[in-house]
Scaffold this active site. Sequence first.
Site, PDB file in Angstrom:
ATOM      1  N   THR A  48       0.739  -1.358  -0.017  1.00 24.68           N
ATOM      2  CA  THR A  48       0.019   0.014   0.061  1.00 24.68           C
ATOM      3  C   THR A  48       0.812   1.302  -0.132  1.00 24.68           C
ATOM      4  OG1 THR A  48      -1.512   1.350   1.406  1.00 24.68           O
ATOM      5  CG2 THR A  48      -0.184  -0.303   2.515  1.00 24.68           C
ATOM      6  N   ASP A  49       0.393   2.405  -0.576  1.00 26.63           N
ATOM      7  CA  ASP A  49       0.978   3.745  -0.419  1.00 26.63           C
ATOM      8  C   ASP A  49       1.030   4.142   1.056  1.00 26.63           C
ATOM      9  OD1 ASP A  49      -1.681   4.298  -0.157  1.00 26.63           O
ATOM     10  OD2 ASP A  49      -1.747   5.835  -1.521  1.00 26.63           O
TER      11      ASP A  49
HETATM   12  P1  NAD Z   1      -9.483  -7.321   2.364  1.00 28.41           P
HETATM   13  O1  NAD Z   1      -9.376  -6.933   3.662  1.00 28.41           O
HETATM   14  O2  NAD Z   1     -10.988  -7.078   1.511  1.00 28.41           O
HETATM   15  O3  NAD Z   1      -9.024  -8.849   1.990  1.00 28.41           O
HETATM   16  C1  NAD Z   1      -8.114  -9.540   2.602  1.00 28.41           C
HETATM   17  C2  NAD Z   1      -8.215 -10.986   2.302  1.00 28.41           C
HETATM   18  O4  NAD Z   1      -7.382 -11.703   2.957  1.00 28.41           O
HETATM   19  C3  NAD Z   1      -9.316 -11.639   3.061  1.00 28.41           C
HETATM   20  O5  NAD Z   1     -10.102 -12.621   2.095  1.00 28.41           O
HETATM   21  C4  NAD Z   1      -8.857 -12.365   4.240  1.00 28.41           C
HETATM   22  O6  NAD Z   1      -9.973 -13.591   4.521  1.00 28.41           O
HETATM   23  C5  NAD Z   1      -7.606 -12.834   3.880  1.00 28.41           C
HETATM   24  N1  NAD Z   1      -6.688 -12.938   4.884  1.00 28.41           N
HETATM   25  C6  NAD Z   1      -6.501 -12.252   6.241  1.00 28.41           C
HETATM   26  N2  NAD Z   1      -5.546 -12.787   6.788  1.00 28.41           N
HETATM   27  C7  NAD Z   1      -5.424 -14.048   6.186  1.00 28.41           C
HETATM   28  C8  NAD Z   1      -4.224 -15.101   6.503  1.00 28.41           C
HETATM   29  N3  NAD Z   1      -3.484 -15.062   7.703  1.00 28.41           N
HETATM   30  N4  NAD Z   1      -4.009 -16.112   5.760  1.00 28.41           N
HETATM   31  C9  NAD Z   1      -4.842 -16.012   4.437  1.00 28.41           C
HETATM   32  N5  NAD Z   1      -5.815 -15.070   4.255  1.00 28.41           N
HETATM   33  C10 NAD Z   1      -5.921 -14.130   4.953  1.00 28.41           C
HETATM   34  O7  NAD Z   1      -8.319  -6.472   1.706  1.00 28.41           O
HETATM   35  P2  NAD Z   1      -8.142  -5.907   0.145  1.00 28.41           P
HETATM   36  O8  NAD Z   1      -8.560  -4.601   0.154  1.00 28.41           O
HETATM   37  O9  NAD Z   1      -8.662  -6.731  -0.778  1.00 28.41           O
HETATM   38  O10 NAD Z   1      -6.682  -5.818   0.193  1.00 28.41           O
HETATM   39  C11 NAD Z   1      -5.794  -6.843  -0.380  1.00 28.41           C
HETATM   40  C12 NAD Z   1      -4.206  -6.439  -0.116  1.00 28.41           C
HETATM   41  O11 NAD Z   1      -4.037  -5.214  -1.047  1.00 28.41           O
HETATM   42  C13 NAD Z   1      -3.837  -6.185   1.106  1.00 28.41           C
HETATM   43  O12 NAD Z   1      -2.686  -6.695   1.307  1.00 28.41           O
HETATM   44  C14 NAD Z   1      -3.933  -4.527   1.331  1.00 28.41           C
HETATM   45  O13 NAD Z   1      -2.684  -4.305   2.309  1.00 28.41           O
HETATM   46  C15 NAD Z   1      -3.442  -4.232  -0.087  1.00 28.41           C
HETATM   47  N6  NAD Z   1      -4.094  -2.868  -0.490  1.00 28.41           N
HETATM   48  C16 NAD Z   1      -5.256  -2.737  -0.261  1.00 28.41           C
HETATM   49  C17 NAD Z   1      -5.760  -1.398  -0.724  1.00 28.41           C
HETATM   50  C18 NAD Z   1      -7.249  -0.809  -0.757  1.00 28.41           C
HETATM   51  O14 NAD Z   1      -7.761   0.210  -1.139  1.00 28.41           O
HETATM   52  N7  NAD Z   1      -8.049  -1.831  -0.342  1.00 28.41           N
HETATM   53  C19 NAD Z   1      -4.870  -0.460  -1.351  1.00 28.41           C
HETATM   54  C20 NAD Z   1      -3.456  -0.791  -1.567  1.00 28.41           C
HETATM   55  C21 NAD Z   1      -2.993  -2.121  -1.039  1.00 28.41           C
END
Ligand code: NAD
Length: 361
Positions: free
Chosen positions: A136-137
Amino acid sequence: MTILVTGAAGFIGANFVFDWLAQSPGGQEPILNLDKLTYAGNPETLAPLQGDSRHTFVRGDIGDTALVASLLAKHQPRAVINFAAESHVDRSIHGPEDFIQTNIVGTFRLLDAVHRYWRDLQPEEKSAFRILHVSTDEVYGSLSPDQPAFSESHRYEPNSPYSASKAASDHLVRAWHHTYGLPVLTTNCSNNYGPYHFPEKLIPLMIVNALAGKPLPVYGDGRQVRDWLYVKDHCSAIREVLLHGRVGEVYNIGGWNEKPNIEIVNTVCKLLDELRPKADGSSYNAQISYIKDRPGHDRRYAIDASKLERELGWRPSETFETGIRKTVQWYLSNPEWVARVQSGAYRDWVQTQYAAAGVDA
Ligand code: NAD
Ligand code: TYD
């Protein structure tokens, strides 16, 4: 060949699965989806893929070394994409423990298992293998209004338990490359929005609260700035980086779309006024309610995604105007998905569809 995608029952991961399988001809390459199914994991989202041999779901933790090792040995993936994380800043403020456990310890264990697997591959497979870590940023901290957008060399200054845990995971990924030669790629992306977004994050929360006649809670003065990217554009950027990114490099991904939160909320209200007007003719923006600010709230994020454009030719295909319209329309067309997330009914579905079916793991 197969790719192992972790956390793909969550918002971005699930969008990535659909996007990957829709690609032609690459869409024939199967995905092994490892997800713990925390509250944020919703396998119901992936229900349309039931019976599709290109998608195998395994319920499990990236921190379960034995499980990950056995999956790697059995499925022999050519790449791993790590989406799995605890992702909500507000939850990290109230309960940081899970963030440390999954984002730091979990990433370490995943790296460790992947390293052992990669080390023993045949030379050709070994040199083609990649692990892409999705970050993430927010690891870069907060910008003042006149500072340039985050480049890949911006120093790490995370301010929340969430961003600190993601920063730690990025450092581990870097170290596994530097020390062990693991062929890593890291992406740092701005705020995503789009279909299947859990309604605890700003945009989906505003849509569902507006429709339910509830207050639209805006933190502080609502002037905090985020750089918004439509989720499908994030997915296409990840595909590009996986395919053409230089090993060991970091790529920032962003939408060139900086907006203050209050403008986002007003845009959502305006679209709802147009697409689902209230019976009394009033605007949804009458529901806006300014509330106490988030502790340590970062003021501004902005991504300079020029490296990705220069090296890989990637640019987002949606503008904010087109992406937010699609997003609002999706939520209006999928009230059942929202209702089942809000009632917790999606969790029952986990039991009936996966536990009873004796899923892979
Ligand atoms: P989310 O919270 O919607 O989904 C996370 C998923 O990871 C869920 O399905 C959860 O069950 C699973 N999970 C959590 N802990 C786990 C573990 N220990 N083992 C296996 N699975 C596990 O998150 P998202 O918004 O889809 O984000 C996904 C990735 O992208 C993350 O790493 C987040 O940091 C990154 N990210 C998100 C954004 C955003 O705006 N949503 C922006 C930049 C980066
Ligand atoms: P969020 O979607 O939680 O993403 P992040 O904190 O990772 O950027 O929040 C986006 C912005 O919206 C952030 O500045 C906090 C703000 N916000 C509100 O004003 N009200 C809300 O109810 C939520 C969830 C967020």
